[in-house]
Design an enzyme around this catalytic site. Structure first.
Site, PDB file in Angstrom:
ATOM      1  N   LYS A 177       1.021  -1.408   0.478  1.00 28.67           N
ATOM      2  CA  LYS A 177       0.093   0.294   0.071  1.00 28.67           C
ATOM      3  C   LYS A 177       0.743   1.191  -0.429  1.00 28.67           C
ATOM      4  CE  LYS A 177      -1.750  -1.792   3.872  1.00 28.67           C
ATOM      5  NZ  LYS A 177      -2.811  -1.759   4.756  1.00 28.67           N
ATOM      6  N   THR A 208      -6.564   8.939   9.442  1.00 31.71           N
ATOM      7  CA  THR A 208      -6.554   7.812   8.560  1.00 31.71           C
ATOM      8  C   THR A 208      -6.177   6.857   9.596  1.00 31.71           C
ATOM      9  OG1 THR A 208      -4.231   8.895   8.302  1.00 31.71           O
ATOM     10  CG2 THR A 208      -5.954   9.568   6.482  1.00 31.71           C
ATOM     11  N   GLY A 210      -6.999   3.697  10.541  1.00 36.29           N
ATOM     12  CA  GLY A 210      -8.105   2.392  10.484  1.00 36.29           C
ATOM     13  C   GLY A 210      -7.956   2.220   9.051  1.00 36.29           C
ATOM     14  N   THR A 211      -7.151   3.077   8.263  1.00 37.05           N
ATOM     15  CA  THR A 211      -7.059   2.847   6.667  1.00 37.05           C
ATOM     16  C   THR A 211      -6.657   1.489   6.341  1.00 37.05           C
ATOM     17  OG1 THR A 211      -5.205   3.946   6.445  1.00 37.05           O
ATOM     18  CG2 THR A 211      -6.709   4.991   6.044  1.00 37.05           C
ATOM     19  N   GLY A 212      -6.341   0.878   6.896  1.00 36.12           N
ATOM     20  CA  GLY A 212      -5.615  -0.095   6.868  1.00 36.12           C
ATOM     21  C   GLY A 212      -6.319  -1.530   6.802  1.00 36.12           C
ATOM     22  N   CYS A 213      -6.893  -1.475   7.582  1.00 33.48           N
ATOM     23  CA  CYS A 213      -8.137  -2.449   9.197  1.00 33.48           C
ATOM     24  C   CYS A 213      -8.605  -2.796   7.648  1.00 33.48           C
ATOM     25  CB  CYS A 213      -7.832  -2.001   9.915  1.00 33.48           C
ATOM     26  SG  CYS A 213      -7.309  -1.755  11.016  1.00 33.48           S
TER      27      CYS A 213
HETATM   28  N1  ADP Z   1      -4.468  10.497   2.573  1.00 31.08           N
HETATM   29  C1  ADP Z   1      -5.130   9.308   1.288  1.00 31.08           C
HETATM   30  N2  ADP Z   1      -5.575   9.988   0.674  1.00 31.08           N
HETATM   31  C2  ADP Z   1      -6.181   9.041  -0.082  1.00 31.08           C
HETATM   32  N3  ADP Z   1      -5.863   7.342   0.374  1.00 31.08           N
HETATM   33  C3  ADP Z   1      -5.587   6.569   1.035  1.00 31.08           C
HETATM   34  C4  ADP Z   1      -4.801   8.359   2.154  1.00 31.08           C
HETATM   35  N4  ADP Z   1      -2.775   7.400   3.032  1.00 31.08           N
HETATM   36  C5  ADP Z   1      -3.833   5.884   3.054  1.00 31.08           C
HETATM   37  N5  ADP Z   1      -4.650   6.158   1.353  1.00 31.08           N
HETATM   38  C6  ADP Z   1      -4.810   4.788   1.190  1.00 31.08           C
HETATM   39  O1  ADP Z   1      -5.623   4.044   2.240  1.00 31.08           O
HETATM   40  C7  ADP Z   1      -5.190   2.837   1.739  1.00 31.08           C
HETATM   41  C8  ADP Z   1      -4.201   2.496   3.514  1.00 31.08           C
HETATM   42  O2  ADP Z   1      -2.967   3.191   3.199  1.00 31.08           O
HETATM   43  P1  ADP Z   1      -1.870   2.850   3.836  1.00 31.08           P
HETATM   44  O3  ADP Z   1      -2.507   4.089   4.940  1.00 31.08           O
HETATM   45  O4  ADP Z   1      -0.443   2.865   3.510  1.00 31.08           O
HETATM   46  O5  ADP Z   1      -1.947   1.286   5.403  1.00 31.08           O
HETATM   47  P2  ADP Z   1      -2.025   1.565   6.594  1.00 31.08           P
HETATM   48  O6  ADP Z   1      -3.362   2.447   6.944  1.00 31.08           O
HETATM   49  O7  ADP Z   1      -1.650  -0.037   6.506  1.00 31.08           O
HETATM   50  O8  ADP Z   1      -0.846   2.509   6.958  1.00 31.08           O
HETATM   51  C9  ADP Z   1      -4.544   2.667   0.283  1.00 31.08           C
HETATM   52  O9  ADP Z   1      -5.449   1.953  -0.083  1.00 31.08           O
HETATM   53  C10 ADP Z   1      -3.460   3.978   0.970  1.00 31.08           C
HETATM   54  O10 ADP Z   1      -3.648   3.656  -0.564  1.00 31.08           O
HETATM   55  C1  LIG Z   2      -6.476  -2.800  17.701  1.00 37.26           C
HETATM   56  C2  LIG Z   2      -5.860  -2.843  16.226  1.00 37.26           C
HETATM   57  N1  LIG Z   2      -5.477  -3.142  14.930  1.00 37.26           N
HETATM   58  C3  LIG Z   2      -5.069  -2.466  13.577  1.00 37.26           C
HETATM   59  C4  LIG Z   2      -4.595  -1.392  14.190  1.00 37.26           C
HETATM   60  C5  LIG Z   2      -3.915  -0.493  13.045  1.00 37.26           C
HETATM   61  O1  LIG Z   2      -4.859   0.099  12.166  1.00 37.26           O
HETATM   62  P1  LIG Z   2      -4.092   0.482  10.916  1.00 37.26           P
HETATM   63  O2  LIG Z   2      -4.978  -0.073   9.768  1.00 37.26           O
HETATM   64  O3  LIG Z   2      -2.884   0.027  10.411  1.00 37.26           O
HETATM   65  O4  LIG Z   2      -4.531   2.464  11.233  1.00 37.26           O
HETATM   66  P2  LIG Z   2      -4.027   2.884  12.626  1.00 37.26           P
HETATM   67  O5  LIG Z   2      -3.549   2.178  13.785  1.00 37.26           O
HETATM   68  O6  LIG Z   2      -2.284   3.000  11.535  1.00 37.26           O
HETATM   69  O7  LIG Z   2      -4.066   4.346  12.341  1.00 37.26           O
HETATM   70  C6  LIG Z   2      -4.799  -0.378  15.717  1.00 37.26           C
HETATM   71  N2  LIG Z   2      -4.314   0.425  16.004  1.00 37.26           N
HETATM   72  N3  LIG Z   2      -6.109  -0.898  16.370  1.00 37.26           N
END
Ligand code: ADP
Ligand SMILES: Cc1ncc(COP(=O)(O)OP(=O)(O)O)c(N)n1
Length: 280
Positions: A177, A208, A210-213
């Protein structure tokens, strides 16, 4: 009666409702998939950070998973926060025992605020036991760097990382990602044969959490419905892009995304379509 598709998330609870089990279940629901959960750890969490982590005993996690598999059934499943190596071992054993092939592994390691959600000594179990069973692995850039031990600084190194996860650890596919890079985020999928790129416009926001979850849960929901991998990722990309863009502005820190934005947009489209068809 319509066919009911069922998805299971094995992950940690986020009391703030933006990530973990809560984000996964909200996403399953909005994509019309019946959601089930096995909680690995309870976190005391809000938009300002993680304030406590309480691991669930291993027998309790095993019972949750066995209970839903034996009665309700699972079309696809995902993992999130697994916390300890024993949890990874357990999940790998049960996935193998029940021949669950649609497994999405979100290798959650560290929350945005810096809290460790996977013990460092569990990284090896993740590589050796869980990745070989995955239909798809969904690391962000820092997680991919830890998994394969290389720096990722460009689209080319993202491609290389995805190939290495598939070839070195035996996952069927990997998507790196691009949210942590500057500019419009491109996610790079390698399906064992070719690359696919998913790009959206970057939306500037601090909300942002929880975007990954949410992204990995949306992929899991679509796989549960029988969609192909690329169809599932495309829907998930639209889902997360709308969830980020229609921010809720909740809390004093990194707020959650909007899990009903995709559903609301779909409703608006179908209302418009119905109106147009009524006119013609
Ligand atoms: N500011 C943003 N605007 C649009 N899409 C985003 C943004 N930040 C993350 N994404 C998208 O959200 C998803 C989660 O990405 P990322 O942030 O890299 O993961 P994580 O939450 O695990 O750190 C991906 O599809 C990424 O391209
Ligand atoms: C309980 C729990 N699980 C996973 C995460 C991490 O989530 P993620 O989508 O990577 O978002 P961020 O924490 O990076 O904002 C979490 N925080 N808690």
């Amino acid at each position: 009666m319509d066919q009911v598709f069922k998805a299971l998330t094995i992950a940690g609870s986020d009391s703030g409702g933006g990530a973990g089990i809560q984000a996964d279940l909200k996403t399953f629901q909005m994509l019309e998939v019946y959601g089930m959960s096995a909680i690995t750890a309870v976190t005391a969490q809000n938009t300002l950070g993680v304030h406590g982590i309480y691991d669930i005993p291993i027998e309790g996690i095993a019972k949750q998973i066995e209970s839903v598999i034996s009665d309700i059934g699972v079309d696809a499943l995902k993992t999130g926060m697994l916390s300890q190596p024993e949890v990874i071992e357990l999940v790998a054993d049960l996935v193998t025992k029940h021949k669950l092939s649609k497994l999405v592994v979100d290798p959650v390691m560290i929350a945005k605020g810096g809290a460790a959600l996977l013990a460092e000594h569990a990284q090896d179990a993740m590589r050796k036991r869980l990745l070989p069973l995955a239909a798809l692995v969904t690391p962000n850039i820092p997680e991919a760097e830890v998994i394969i031990g290389m720096e990722i600084s460009s689209l080319d190194t993202m491609k290389e990382a995805a190939v290495r996860i598939v070839e070195q650890f035996g996952s069927a596919a990997a998507i790196i990602k691009g949210g942590h890079r500057i500019g419009d985020p491109t996610d790079v999928l390698y399906d064992g044969e070719q690359f696919h790129f998913f790009t959206a416009e970057r939306y500037e926001t601090r909300h942002t959490h929880g975007t990954g979850c949410t992204f990995s849960a949306a992929i899991t929901a679509e796989l549960a419905k029988g969609k192909t991998l690329t169809e599932s990722v495309q829907t998930a990309k639209t889902f997360i892009t709308l969830a980020i863009r229609h921010e809720l502005g909740i809390g004093g820190g990194h707020g959650p995304t909007n899990h009903w934005a995709y559903w609301r947009e779909a409703q608006t489209h179908s209302d418009l379509q119905a109106k147009e068809q009524g006119k013609s």
